[in-house]
Design a protein around this motif. Structure first.
Motif, PDB file in Angstrom:
ATOM      1  N   THR A   1      10.130  55.884 -27.639  1.00 24.47           N
ATOM      2  CA  THR A   1      10.287  56.893 -26.587  1.00 24.47           C
ATOM      3  C   THR A   1       9.955  58.288 -27.108  1.00 24.47           C
ATOM      4  O   THR A   1       9.262  59.059 -26.438  1.00 24.47           O
ATOM      5  CB  THR A   1      11.725  56.869 -26.049  1.00 24.47           C
ATOM      6  OG1 THR A   1      12.026  55.567 -25.543  1.00 24.47           O
ATOM      7  CG2 THR A   1      11.902  57.895 -24.934  1.00 24.47           C
ATOM      8  N   LEU A   2      10.436  58.608 -28.314  1.00 25.07           N
ATOM      9  CA  LEU A   2      10.153  59.913 -28.906  1.00 25.07           C
ATOM     10  C   LEU A   2       8.660  60.100 -29.141  1.00 25.07           C
ATOM     11  O   LEU A   2       8.117  61.201 -28.976  1.00 25.07           O
ATOM     12  CB  LEU A   2      10.919  60.074 -30.222  1.00 25.07           C
ATOM     13  CG  LEU A   2      12.446  60.201 -30.104  1.00 25.07           C
ATOM     14  CD1 LEU A   2      13.087  60.235 -31.485  1.00 25.07           C
ATOM     15  CD2 LEU A   2      12.833  61.448 -29.319  1.00 25.07           C
ATOM     16  N   ARG A   3       7.966  59.024 -29.539  1.00 17.98           N
ATOM     17  CA  ARG A   3       6.526  59.123 -29.772  1.00 17.98           C
ATOM     18  C   ARG A   3       5.736  59.268 -28.476  1.00 17.98           C
ATOM     19  O   ARG A   3       4.645  59.844 -28.467  1.00 17.98           O
ATOM     20  CB  ARG A   3       6.039  57.887 -30.537  1.00 17.98           C
ATOM     21  CG  ARG A   3       6.567  57.803 -31.970  1.00 17.98           C
ATOM     22  CD  ARG A   3       6.050  56.573 -32.678  1.00 17.98           C
ATOM     23  NE  ARG A   3       6.551  56.495 -34.048  1.00 17.98           N
ATOM     24  CZ  ARG A   3       6.262  55.517 -34.896  1.00 17.98           C
ATOM     25  NH1 ARG A   3       5.464  54.523 -34.499  1.00 17.98           N
ATOM     26  NH2 ARG A   3       6.754  55.525 -36.112  1.00 17.98           N
ATOM     27  N   LEU A   4       6.288  58.726 -27.391  1.00 19.77           N
ATOM     28  CA  LEU A   4       5.589  58.796 -26.103  1.00 19.77           C
ATOM     29  C   LEU A   4       5.853  60.097 -25.358  1.00 19.77           C
ATOM     30  O   LEU A   4       5.169  60.388 -24.367  1.00 19.77           O
ATOM     31  CB  LEU A   4       6.004  57.609 -25.219  1.00 19.77           C
ATOM     32  CG  LEU A   4       5.504  56.227 -25.647  1.00 19.77           C
ATOM     33  CD1 LEU A   4       6.077  55.161 -24.723  1.00 19.77           C
ATOM     34  CD2 LEU A   4       3.979  56.177 -25.650  1.00 19.77           C
ATOM     35  N   ILE A   5       6.828  60.875 -25.816  1.00 23.51           N
ATOM     36  CA  ILE A   5       7.192  62.111 -25.113  1.00 23.51           C
ATOM     37  C   ILE A   5       6.002  63.068 -24.954  1.00 23.51           C
ATOM     38  O   ILE A   5       5.812  63.634 -23.869  1.00 23.51           O
ATOM     39  CB  ILE A   5       8.375  62.799 -25.820  1.00 23.51           C
ATOM     40  CG1 ILE A   5       9.683  62.089 -25.441  1.00 23.51           C
ATOM     41  CG2 ILE A   5       8.472  64.281 -25.459  1.00 23.51           C
ATOM     42  CD1 ILE A   5      10.917  62.640 -26.120  1.00 23.51           C
ATOM     43  N   PRO A   6       5.175  63.303 -26.002  1.00 16.16           N
ATOM     44  CA  PRO A   6       4.018  64.196 -25.797  1.00 16.16           C
ATOM     45  C   PRO A   6       3.092  63.717 -24.679  1.00 16.16           C
ATOM     46  O   PRO A   6       2.612  64.528 -23.879  1.00 16.16           O
ATOM     47  CB  PRO A   6       3.317  64.167 -27.165  1.00 16.16           C
ATOM     48  CG  PRO A   6       4.397  63.844 -28.139  1.00 16.16           C
ATOM     49  CD  PRO A   6       5.304  62.889 -27.418  1.00 16.16           C
ATOM     50  N   LEU A   7       2.850  62.403 -24.608  1.00 18.85           N
ATOM     51  CA  LEU A   7       1.988  61.874 -23.549  1.00 18.85           C
ATOM     52  C   LEU A   7       2.635  62.059 -22.180  1.00 18.85           C
ATOM     53  O   LEU A   7       1.952  62.382 -21.200  1.00 18.85           O
ATOM     54  CB  LEU A   7       1.705  60.387 -23.798  1.00 18.85           C
ATOM     55  CG  LEU A   7       0.904  60.058 -25.064  1.00 18.85           C
ATOM     56  CD1 LEU A   7       0.729  58.549 -25.201  1.00 18.85           C
ATOM     57  CD2 LEU A   7      -0.451  60.748 -25.040  1.00 18.85           C
ATOM     58  N   VAL A   8       3.944  61.857 -22.118  1.00 21.16           N
ATOM     59  CA  VAL A   8       4.660  62.056 -20.851  1.00 21.16           C
ATOM     60  C   VAL A   8       4.575  63.521 -20.417  1.00 21.16           C
ATOM     61  O   VAL A   8       4.343  63.819 -19.235  1.00 21.16           O
ATOM     62  CB  VAL A   8       6.139  61.624 -20.994  1.00 21.16           C
ATOM     63  CG1 VAL A   8       6.925  61.968 -19.731  1.00 21.16           C
ATOM     64  CG2 VAL A   8       6.233  60.139 -21.288  1.00 21.16           C
ATOM     65  N   ALA A   9       4.730  64.442 -21.380  1.00 17.94           N
ATOM     66  CA  ALA A   9       4.642  65.873 -21.062  1.00 17.94           C
ATOM     67  C   ALA A   9       3.252  66.236 -20.539  1.00 17.94           C
ATOM     68  O   ALA A   9       3.115  66.968 -19.563  1.00 17.94           O
ATOM     69  CB  ALA A   9       4.974  66.703 -22.306  1.00 17.94           C
ATOM     70  N   VAL A  10       2.220  65.690 -21.187  1.00 19.33           N
ATOM     71  CA  VAL A  10       0.847  65.953 -20.738  1.00 19.33           C
ATOM     72  C   VAL A  10       0.625  65.381 -19.346  1.00 19.33           C
ATOM     73  O   VAL A  10       0.037  66.039 -18.472  1.00 19.33           O
ATOM     74  CB  VAL A  10      -0.168  65.363 -21.738  1.00 19.33           C
ATOM     75  CG1 VAL A  10      -1.584  65.446 -21.173  1.00 19.33           C
ATOM     76  CG2 VAL A  10      -0.094  66.095 -23.069  1.00 19.33           C
ATOM     77  N   PHE A  11       1.098  64.155 -19.123  1.00 19.23           N
ATOM     78  CA  PHE A  11       0.911  63.509 -17.820  1.00 19.23           C
ATOM     79  C   PHE A  11       1.583  64.313 -16.711  1.00 19.23           C
ATOM     80  O   PHE A  11       0.982  64.564 -15.656  1.00 19.23           O
ATOM     81  CB  PHE A  11       1.481  62.090 -17.859  1.00 19.23           C
ATOM     82  CG  PHE A  11       1.446  61.391 -16.527  1.00 19.23           C
ATOM     83  CD1 PHE A  11       0.266  60.872 -16.031  1.00 19.23           C
ATOM     84  CD2 PHE A  11       2.611  61.263 -15.775  1.00 19.23           C
ATOM     85  CE1 PHE A  11       0.234  60.236 -14.795  1.00 19.23           C
ATOM     86  CE2 PHE A  11       2.590  60.627 -14.535  1.00 19.23           C
ATOM     87  CZ  PHE A  11       1.397  60.115 -14.048  1.00 19.23           C
ATOM     88  N   ILE A  12       2.833  64.722 -16.941  1.00 15.64           N
ATOM     89  CA  ILE A  12       3.552  65.497 -15.925  1.00 15.64           C
ATOM     90  C   ILE A  12       2.853  66.823 -15.668  1.00 15.64           C
ATOM     91  O   ILE A  12       2.730  67.276 -14.516  1.00 15.64           O
ATOM     92  CB  ILE A  12       5.009  65.724 -16.362  1.00 15.64           C
ATOM     93  CG1 ILE A  12       5.762  64.394 -16.411  1.00 15.64           C
ATOM     94  CG2 ILE A  12       5.720  66.690 -15.414  1.00 15.64           C
ATOM     95  CD1 ILE A  12       7.195  64.517 -16.897  1.00 15.64           C
ATOM     96  N   THR A  13       2.347  67.460 -16.734  1.00 15.36           N
ATOM     97  CA  THR A  13       1.658  68.731 -16.576  1.00 15.36           C
ATOM     98  C   THR A  13       0.385  68.563 -15.751  1.00 15.36           C
ATOM     99  O   THR A  13       0.075  69.398 -14.891  1.00 15.36           O
ATOM    100  CB  THR A  13       1.307  69.322 -17.950  1.00 15.36           C
ATOM    101  OG1 THR A  13       2.497  69.437 -18.732  1.00 15.36           O
ATOM    102  CG2 THR A  13       0.690  70.700 -17.801  1.00 15.36           C
ATOM    103  N   VAL A  14      -0.366  67.493 -16.012  1.00 13.95           N
ATOM    104  CA  VAL A  14      -1.604  67.237 -15.248  1.00 13.95           C
ATOM    105  C   VAL A  14      -1.269  67.017 -13.775  1.00 13.95           C
ATOM    106  O   VAL A  14      -1.962  67.532 -12.884  1.00 13.95           O
ATOM    107  CB  VAL A  14      -2.340  66.017 -15.827  1.00 13.95           C
ATOM    108  CG1 VAL A  14      -3.497  65.609 -14.913  1.00 13.95           C
ATOM    109  CG2 VAL A  14      -2.876  66.332 -17.222  1.00 13.95           C
ATOM    110  N   VAL A  15      -0.198  66.269 -13.510  1.00 19.33           N
ATOM    111  CA  VAL A  15       0.208  66.031 -12.117  1.00 19.33           C
ATOM    112  C   VAL A  15       0.599  67.340 -11.439  1.00 19.33           C
ATOM    113  O   VAL A  15       0.207  67.604 -10.291  1.00 19.33           O
ATOM    114  CB  VAL A  15       1.385  65.025 -12.075  1.00 19.33           C
ATOM    115  CG1 VAL A  15       1.949  64.923 -10.656  1.00 19.33           C
ATOM    116  CG2 VAL A  15       0.936  63.652 -12.559  1.00 19.33           C
TER     117      VAL A  15
END
Length: 373
Positions: free
Chosen positions: A120-134
């Motif tokens: 989960t900690l490793r996926l957080i940057p991708l989640v942040a990028v995804f939310i920002t793009v949305v």
């Protein structure tokens, strides 16, 4: 410490260990219960008849256990007590092995949770990028949709204030606690850090593309010129075209730089105040000139402390203004609104003034690295 107090302390420690053990056991039982219930629910959704077959099998096992119980009871009544004791001993040994198995399953469960947390900690940057793009897509779609039929000046002011306030709240530093951070606290801080950086980039891209008519991810009906006016001034005219309302353009630049200068002056004044308070004990009633000397010393110390930041601030603001001059004046107008909004936030949230004030946003760091500031 008396012997009774020592004994009482040992009893408390033993009680705490028991409570911790019971807590771990309760969590494990809850995990097993949820696992079984979840598995049965999935089976019921997939095939209801299969669920009935499983429940029938489990009920058959229960019935067999009850029958064995009564058979052993009859054996005891007819005098086979020792033989029944041996059988129960063998069953007890099997139960101990099951307890060992439960302990291994608990270790597996703890390891599974640790792996999930690390992932989960490793996926957080991708989640942040995804939310920002949305968020960017929603903002640009809304902006273009309104701009298709209406003037976007008010919308630009509103979105600028909301974005600046949102990102500004993310940059407010929290005091570090001496207690060890929980997983959710570590995850929250990491997400906030990455989301702050991606949001700053998103803001920059949004303001750079807000008037573009070549956004491939938008329908053709929204890739049309927008209109923005304030009073009688057309904000869609390019800033470098000084033949049209040059005084208005210059006023925008002056206002932007002046507000930013006030913000930096407030921070320097607060730092000078710190210097003054730290050395106030050096001032005596007999030497009135010491007050003036200490004031000069405090201002000089504050300037020296922030000199590197001031240089970066001057370079950053100058570059941003130069870049925006080549675009429609709407972007520079948005920059004025952003500066005023940040100034108001500095007044309403003093923590922004007292925290580390170095240019720490991603865009500033890129500019500092490129121009070797």
């Amino acid at each position: 410490m008396s012997e009774s107090e020592i004994q009482e302390q040992e009893n408390r420690e033993l009680q705490e260990k028991r409570e911790q053990g019971m807590g771990a056991l309760k969590r494990f039982i809850l995990f097993v219960g949820i696992l079984i219930f979840g598995s049965l629910t999935i089976v019921a959704i997939a095939d209801y008849r299969l669920l009935l077959a499983i429940l029938s099998f489990l009920w058959t096992i229960v019935v067999i256990l009850v029958i064995i119980f009564f058979i052993l009871g009859v054996f005891i009544l007819i005098g086979l007590r020792n033989e029944v004791g041996e059988i129960l001993g063998m069953l007890f040994d099997g139960s101990l092995k099951m307890i060992n198995l439960a302990g291994e399953l608990k270790k597996l469960y703890d390891r599974f949770i640790a792996v999930v947390q690390n992932m989960t900690l490793r996926l957080i940057p991708l989640v942040a990028v995804f939310i920002t793009v949305v968020v960017y897509y929603i903002l640009i779609y809304l902006y273009k949709y309104v701009g298709k039929t209406s003037d976007v000046t008010i919308l630009t002011v509103t979105l600028t204030i909301l974005l600046v306030v949102g990102v500004g709240l993310l940059t407010v530093q929290k005091r570090d606690s001496l207690e060890e951070l929980t997983f959710w606290q570590r995850a929250g801080r990491k997400f906030t850090s990455y989301f702050r950086d991606t949001s700053e980039i998103m803001m920059f891209i949004f303001f750079m593309t807000m008037d573009s008519t070549h956004l491939f991810f938008l329908p053709a009906s929204l890739n049309i010129p927008i209109h923005a006016h304030i009073f009688s001034f057309d904000l869609m005219e390019k800033g470098i075209d000084f033949a049209k309302s040059p005084l208005f353009m210059l006023n925008l630049i002056v206002l932007t730089v002046f507000v930013e200068m006030i913000r930096k002056s407030l921070r320097i004044a607060l730092e000078a105040k710190r210097f003054y308070r730290a050395n106030a004990h050096l001032v005596t009633d007999e030497k009135g000139n010491d007050v003036v000397a200490l004031l000069k010393f405090s201002l000089k110390g504050a300037l020296d402390s922030y000199m590197d930041e001031i240089i970066k601030f001057v370079a950053f603001t100058t570059l941003l203004v130069i870049v925006f001059i080549f675009f429609p004046r709407l972007k520079l107008f948005a920059m004025v609104v952003a500066s005023v909004t940040m100034f108001v936030m500095d007044i309403l949230i003093p923590a922004r003034l007292y925290q580390d004030t170095t240019q720490d946003d991603l865009i500033s760091r890129i500019i500092v690295k490129v121009f070797k500031l």
